[in-house]
Design a protein around this motif. Sequence first.
Motif, PDB file in Angstrom:
ATOM      1  N   ILE A   1       0.866  -1.179   0.000  1.00  0.00           N
ATOM      2  CA  ILE A   1       0.000   0.000   0.000  1.00  0.00           C
ATOM      3  C   ILE A   1       0.895   1.219   0.000  1.00  0.00           C
ATOM      4  O   ILE A   1       1.719   1.401   0.905  1.00  0.00           O
ATOM      5  N   THR A   2       0.770   2.050  -1.023  1.00  0.00           N
ATOM      6  CA  THR A   2       1.613   3.227  -1.147  1.00  0.00           C
ATOM      7  C   THR A   2       0.756   4.439  -1.488  1.00  0.00           C
ATOM      8  O   THR A   2      -0.475   4.364  -1.506  1.00  0.00           O
ATOM      9  N   ASP A   3       1.416   5.575  -1.751  1.00  0.00           N
ATOM     10  CA  ASP A   3       0.693   6.821  -1.997  1.00  0.00           C
ATOM     11  C   ASP A   3       0.666   7.162  -3.473  1.00  0.00           C
ATOM     12  O   ASP A   3       1.328   6.529  -4.299  1.00  0.00           O
ATOM     13  N   SER A   4      -0.086   8.191  -3.815  1.00  0.00           N
ATOM     14  CA  SER A   4      -0.325   8.544  -5.206  1.00  0.00           C
ATOM     15  C   SER A   4       0.860   9.195  -5.898  1.00  0.00           C
ATOM     16  O   SER A   4       0.791   9.470  -7.100  1.00  0.00           O
ATOM     17  N   GLU A   5       1.957   9.436  -5.179  1.00  0.00           N
ATOM     18  CA  GLU A   5       3.147  10.028  -5.793  1.00  0.00           C
ATOM     19  C   GLU A   5       4.056   8.974  -6.425  1.00  0.00           C
ATOM     20  O   GLU A   5       5.092   9.322  -6.989  1.00  0.00           O
ATOM     21  N   VAL A   6       3.691   7.720  -6.343  1.00  0.00           N
ATOM     22  CA  VAL A   6       4.523   6.669  -6.934  1.00  0.00           C
ATOM     23  C   VAL A   6       4.622   6.903  -8.440  1.00  0.00           C
ATOM     24  O   VAL A   6       3.643   7.235  -9.098  1.00  0.00           O
ATOM     25  N   THR A   7       5.834   6.743  -8.990  1.00  0.00           N
ATOM     26  CA  THR A   7       6.027   6.984 -10.422  1.00  0.00           C
ATOM     27  C   THR A   7       5.599   5.756 -11.227  1.00  0.00           C
ATOM     28  O   THR A   7       5.661   4.622 -10.752  1.00  0.00           O
ATOM     29  N   LYS A   8       5.194   6.002 -12.457  1.00  0.00           N
ATOM     30  CA  LYS A   8       4.672   4.942 -13.308  1.00  0.00           C
ATOM     31  C   LYS A   8       5.723   3.871 -13.588  1.00  0.00           C
ATOM     32  O   LYS A   8       5.405   2.672 -13.606  1.00  0.00           O
ATOM     33  N   ASP A   9       6.990   4.278 -13.801  1.00  0.00           N
ATOM     34  CA  ASP A   9       8.010   3.284 -14.132  1.00  0.00           C
ATOM     35  C   ASP A   9       8.266   2.331 -12.973  1.00  0.00           C
ATOM     36  O   ASP A   9       8.397   1.114 -13.169  1.00  0.00           O
TER      37      ASP A   9
ATOM     38  N   ALA B   1       4.997  -5.852 -12.813  1.00  0.00           N
ATOM     39  CA  ALA B   1       5.508  -6.842 -13.759  1.00  0.00           C
ATOM     40  C   ALA B   1       6.102  -8.054 -13.050  1.00  0.00           C
ATOM     41  O   ALA B   1       6.176  -9.147 -13.626  1.00  0.00           O
ATOM     42  N   ARG B   2       6.513  -7.872 -11.809  1.00  0.00           N
ATOM     43  CA  ARG B   2       7.049  -8.985 -11.008  1.00  0.00           C
ATOM     44  C   ARG B   2       5.947  -9.728 -10.256  1.00  0.00           C
ATOM     45  O   ARG B   2       6.228 -10.605  -9.446  1.00  0.00           O
ATOM     46  N   GLY B   3       4.692  -9.380 -10.528  1.00  0.00           N
ATOM     47  CA  GLY B   3       3.570 -10.083  -9.906  1.00  0.00           C
ATOM     48  C   GLY B   3       3.102  -9.491  -8.593  1.00  0.00           C
ATOM     49  O   GLY B   3       2.256 -10.090  -7.914  1.00  0.00           O
ATOM     50  N   LEU B   4       3.620  -8.319  -8.212  1.00  0.00           N
ATOM     51  CA  LEU B   4       3.239  -7.707  -6.943  1.00  0.00           C
ATOM     52  C   LEU B   4       1.962  -6.896  -7.101  1.00  0.00           C
ATOM     53  O   LEU B   4       1.817  -6.122  -8.039  1.00  0.00           O
ATOM     54  N   ARG B   5       1.041  -7.065  -6.161  1.00  0.00           N
ATOM     55  CA  ARG B   5      -0.146  -6.225  -6.120  1.00  0.00           C
ATOM     56  C   ARG B   5       0.200  -4.930  -5.394  1.00  0.00           C
ATOM     57  O   ARG B   5       0.779  -4.960  -4.298  1.00  0.00           O
ATOM     58  N   VAL B   6      -0.133  -3.803  -5.994  1.00  0.00           N
ATOM     59  CA  VAL B   6       0.136  -2.499  -5.400  1.00  0.00           C
ATOM     60  C   VAL B   6      -1.167  -1.720  -5.301  1.00  0.00           C
ATOM     61  O   VAL B   6      -1.842  -1.501  -6.306  1.00  0.00           O
ATOM     62  N   HIS B   7      -1.529  -1.320  -4.091  1.00  0.00           N
ATOM     63  CA  HIS B   7      -2.701  -0.484  -3.871  1.00  0.00           C
ATOM     64  C   HIS B   7      -2.238   0.957  -3.676  1.00  0.00           C
ATOM     65  O   HIS B   7      -1.381   1.221  -2.817  1.00  0.00           O
ATOM     66  N   VAL B   8      -2.763   1.871  -4.456  1.00  0.00           N
ATOM     67  CA  VAL B   8      -2.413   3.288  -4.348  1.00  0.00           C
ATOM     68  C   VAL B   8      -3.505   3.994  -3.558  1.00  0.00           C
ATOM     69  O   VAL B   8      -4.657   4.082  -4.004  1.00  0.00           O
ATOM     70  N   ALA B   9      -3.155   4.493  -2.385  1.00  0.00           N
ATOM     71  CA  ALA B   9      -4.129   5.149  -1.524  1.00  0.00           C
ATOM     72  C   ALA B   9      -4.449   6.543  -2.052  1.00  0.00           C
ATOM     73  O   ALA B   9      -3.547   7.276  -2.463  1.00  0.00           O
TER      74      ALA B   9
END
Length: 260
Positions: free
Chosen positions: A228-236, A243-251
């Motif tokens: 779970i991370t924030d909306s400032e995460v960069t697209k790359d 791509a490595r199969g990790l689920r990422v939730h953007v709060a």
Amino acid sequence: MVPEQRRQQIVTALGTRGMVRADDLASQLGVSLETIRRDLNELERRGELTRVYGGATRAPKQSESWDRRSTSHVAAKRAIARYAVRLLQPNRNVFFDVGTTVYEAAKALPGDWVGTILTTNGHVAQHLSDHPGVRVQLAPGSVRDEELSVSGPEAERMFEKGYVDVAFVGADGIHPQAGLTGCHEGEAVVRRLVIARSFEKYVLADSSKLGRVSEFRVSELASITAVITDSEVTKDVLDALVARGLRVHVAPPVAVDQPV
């Protein structure tokens, strides 16, 4: 290209990716693997990186104080915290890790939530000690200065005895290849054990931690339910992790002055 120019390119690549492989560098810079190894050895001698098998990672940063870290990326941490606690069902055993983002999740816990909190974070234990309906169990062990983090054999034995329904885990680095990493060896050991003994494990990490590699390996990405991370995460960075199969939730973002 003279050696210093090449070495600066290596440092720049580390700043972007957090980890580099010697064979990739040799190919990209058009020099031999032995030349790259000499460059990495020299940069490690200067304290600009840490050699690892097959390449190098960023040199570990000196620990920042709890007060300084707790006042940085505040909006991001509160957004992550609010998102995380909404995942909790009542009457569960929930682990709260060390770190300021996880502490924000403890502060965001609803007043009517009931259940058991297991933690290695003294700040979390103190904050939730008078929370109605919550039983708090602070792990035994060695306490690290103002961080109030607990680790060591006693803490490890506590988490070897059973299972945790949900774990809110901290991180100093989350990297597509290196996985989940931490700055402190004892805490990394406890974190690794908790992940292995939890049914759901969420890494709470602001976007500055994504793409970074820290000193001690905790687990591979496949061991994590989601980040779970924030909306400032960069697209790359986001794309590389997914791509490595990790689920990422953007709060979704929240205002810094918005009450928790």
